[in-house]
Scaffold this motif. Sequence first.
Motif, PDB file in Angstrom:
ATOM      1  N   ASP A  80     -22.750 -41.154  -0.776  1.00 29.88           N
ATOM      2  CA  ASP A  80     -22.360 -41.673  -2.085  1.00 29.88           C
ATOM      3  C   ASP A  80     -20.879 -42.025  -2.132  1.00 29.88           C
ATOM      4  O   ASP A  80     -20.485 -43.047  -2.717  1.00 29.88           O
ATOM      5  CB  ASP A  80     -22.679 -40.654  -3.173  1.00 29.88           C
ATOM      6  CG  ASP A  80     -24.182 -40.517  -3.420  1.00 29.88           C
ATOM      7  OD1 ASP A  80     -24.956 -41.235  -2.749  1.00 29.88           O
ATOM      8  OD2 ASP A  80     -24.570 -39.709  -4.276  1.00 29.88           O
TER       9      ASP A  80
ATOM     10  N   MET B  24     -25.438 -36.281   1.928  1.00 34.92           N
ATOM     11  CA  MET B  24     -25.765 -37.172   0.826  1.00 34.92           C
ATOM     12  C   MET B  24     -24.538 -37.458  -0.036  1.00 34.92           C
ATOM     13  O   MET B  24     -24.331 -38.597  -0.491  1.00 34.92           O
ATOM     14  CB  MET B  24     -26.880 -36.565  -0.027  1.00 34.92           C
ATOM     15  CG  MET B  24     -28.195 -36.387   0.720  1.00 34.92           C
ATOM     16  SD  MET B  24     -28.826 -37.957   1.391  1.00 34.92           S
ATOM     17  CE  MET B  24     -29.253 -38.797  -0.132  1.00 34.92           C
ATOM     18  N   ALA B  25     -23.714 -36.441  -0.242  1.00 39.41           N
ATOM     19  CA  ALA B  25     -22.490 -36.653  -1.011  1.00 39.41           C
ATOM     20  C   ALA B  25     -21.578 -37.635  -0.288  1.00 39.41           C
ATOM     21  O   ALA B  25     -20.954 -38.497  -0.915  1.00 39.41           O
ATOM     22  CB  ALA B  25     -21.773 -35.326  -1.235  1.00 39.41           C
TER      23      ALA B  25
ATOM     24  N   ASP C 222     -24.369 -27.240   1.282  1.00 40.42           N
ATOM     25  CA  ASP C 222     -23.914 -27.753  -0.004  1.00 40.42           C
ATOM     26  C   ASP C 222     -22.565 -28.449   0.194  1.00 40.42           C
ATOM     27  O   ASP C 222     -21.698 -27.957   0.942  1.00 40.42           O
ATOM     28  CB  ASP C 222     -23.763 -26.614  -1.013  1.00 40.42           C
ATOM     29  CG  ASP C 222     -23.512 -27.126  -2.418  1.00 40.42           C
ATOM     30  OD1 ASP C 222     -24.491 -27.445  -3.108  1.00 40.42           O
ATOM     31  OD2 ASP C 222     -22.324 -27.214  -2.813  1.00 40.42           O
ATOM     32  N   TRP C 223     -22.372 -29.536  -0.504  1.00 39.37           N
ATOM     33  CA  TRP C 223     -21.169 -30.347  -0.271  1.00 39.37           C
ATOM     34  C   TRP C 223     -19.880 -29.602  -0.585  1.00 39.37           C
ATOM     35  O   TRP C 223     -18.817 -29.937  -0.051  1.00 39.37           O
ATOM     36  CB  TRP C 223     -21.254 -31.637  -1.083  1.00 39.37           C
ATOM     37  CG  TRP C 223     -20.891 -31.463  -2.527  1.00 39.37           C
ATOM     38  CD1 TRP C 223     -21.666 -30.928  -3.507  1.00 39.37           C
ATOM     39  CD2 TRP C 223     -19.654 -31.822  -3.136  1.00 39.37           C
ATOM     40  NE1 TRP C 223     -20.997 -30.945  -4.712  1.00 39.37           N
ATOM     41  CE2 TRP C 223     -19.752 -31.484  -4.505  1.00 39.37           C
ATOM     42  CE3 TRP C 223     -18.482 -32.410  -2.674  1.00 39.37           C
ATOM     43  CZ2 TRP C 223     -18.710 -31.695  -5.402  1.00 39.37           C
ATOM     44  CZ3 TRP C 223     -17.436 -32.623  -3.569  1.00 39.37           C
ATOM     45  CH2 TRP C 223     -17.554 -32.263  -4.922  1.00 39.37           C
TER      46      TRP C 223
ATOM     47  N   SER D 101     -27.350 -27.759  -3.581  1.00 33.51           N
ATOM     48  CA  SER D 101     -27.879 -28.526  -4.711  1.00 33.51           C
ATOM     49  C   SER D 101     -27.597 -30.009  -4.473  1.00 33.51           C
ATOM     50  O   SER D 101     -28.221 -30.871  -5.094  1.00 33.51           O
ATOM     51  CB  SER D 101     -27.229 -28.066  -6.017  1.00 33.51           C
ATOM     52  OG  SER D 101     -25.817 -28.205  -5.960  1.00 33.51           O
ATOM     53  N   TRP D 102     -26.652 -30.280  -3.581  1.00 31.35           N
ATOM     54  CA  TRP D 102     -26.308 -31.649  -3.165  1.00 31.35           C
ATOM     55  C   TRP D 102     -25.778 -31.523  -1.736  1.00 31.35           C
ATOM     56  O   TRP D 102     -24.715 -30.940  -1.522  1.00 31.35           O
ATOM     57  CB  TRP D 102     -25.252 -32.218  -4.106  1.00 31.35           C
ATOM     58  CG  TRP D 102     -24.985 -33.691  -3.972  1.00 31.35           C
ATOM     59  CD1 TRP D 102     -25.777 -34.627  -3.373  1.00 31.35           C
ATOM     60  CD2 TRP D 102     -23.844 -34.394  -4.476  1.00 31.35           C
ATOM     61  NE1 TRP D 102     -25.210 -35.874  -3.473  1.00 31.35           N
ATOM     62  CE2 TRP D 102     -24.020 -35.758  -4.149  1.00 31.35           C
ATOM     63  CE3 TRP D 102     -22.714 -34.009  -5.171  1.00 31.35           C
ATOM     64  CZ2 TRP D 102     -23.082 -36.727  -4.482  1.00 31.35           C
ATOM     65  CZ3 TRP D 102     -21.784 -34.979  -5.513  1.00 31.35           C
ATOM     66  CH2 TRP D 102     -21.954 -36.324  -5.175  1.00 31.35           C
ATOM     67  N   GLU D 103     -26.543 -32.011  -0.785  1.00 33.29           N
ATOM     68  CA  GLU D 103     -26.152 -31.856   0.621  1.00 33.29           C
ATOM     69  C   GLU D 103     -24.905 -32.676   0.921  1.00 33.29           C
ATOM     70  O   GLU D 103     -24.715 -33.769   0.379  1.00 33.29           O
ATOM     71  CB  GLU D 103     -27.283 -32.284   1.539  1.00 33.29           C
ATOM     72  CG  GLU D 103     -28.469 -31.340   1.517  1.00 33.29           C
ATOM     73  CD  GLU D 103     -29.528 -31.729   2.537  1.00 33.29           C
ATOM     74  OE1 GLU D 103     -29.396 -32.817   3.158  1.00 33.29           O
ATOM     75  OE2 GLU D 103     -30.487 -30.955   2.710  1.00 33.29           O
TER      76      GLU D 103
END
Length: 282
Positions: free
Chosen positions: A236, A232-233, A273-274, A227-229
């Motif tokens: 951020d 990408m995490a 997923d992270w 839901s959040w790779e």
Amino acid sequence: MKAFLGMGLLGANFVKAMLRKGEQVQVWNRTASKAKVLEAEGAKAFESIIDAVKGAEVIHLTLKDDATVNEVLLAASSGFTPGVTIIDHTTTSAQGAIERTAAWKARAFTYLHAPVFMGPPNALESTGNMLVSGDQVVVERVKDELSKMTGKLINFGPEEGKAAGIKLIGNLFLISLTAGLSDCLGLAKALGIDTADISSLFASWNPGAGAPARFDKIRTGDFSKPSWELDMARKDAGLMISAANEKGIELTVAPAVAALMDSWIAKGHGSDDWSVIAKDNL
């Protein structure tokens, strides 16, 4: 009649609540004045710990740690009524709770560990949560006694020390949460955002509400449907750390998590997923 040992903020409010329910309570504290002040509420205070427990059918404790519990119980033991039940609300090690259960059983006394997720206001109002585990015959016998003290009594079954372990896990979450909130304050300061705006955000968007679902997702061990790779995490996290560093603000949690993310990305999990960062602890 019951005795209560340890008149810190939590113990004192437990006693006040008991007294307001019409119970007779004998109290003791290492600093005697903290027990003495409760006489105005109707308690009977003792300077001698042996005298404080004499005649009590149930003894409650709220102390500091394993060593203090062991020391206090040993000092009080010559005053114990035969067959007395000792209920310990202190946050201790799981092993300590296991050892005390066996040690006092060998001396024909009952020891039960019942740690709490309750602050002083909860103790006074009989709200919050109390945990228990161990001999289910004993738990059943004291269930009504404990239920009167808390909003919810949670029984984790027959395993000795399990309640103690779960209390520590819960406290770890609280410590991690507070450290994370500290980082939020630091980043808000770096970005010039009023903390009242962050409070408004959390009032509308409650990230804590998703904790049970996220925890269950992690427990499955399947990180292949992100839901959040992780990549990408990590991006951020880098933005957060850079923004804070530019203003000379040192974050506590984010850099450590970023380093953990880097190690999993290096293993080829950037598109997972992270939450894969928790995989080694499953």
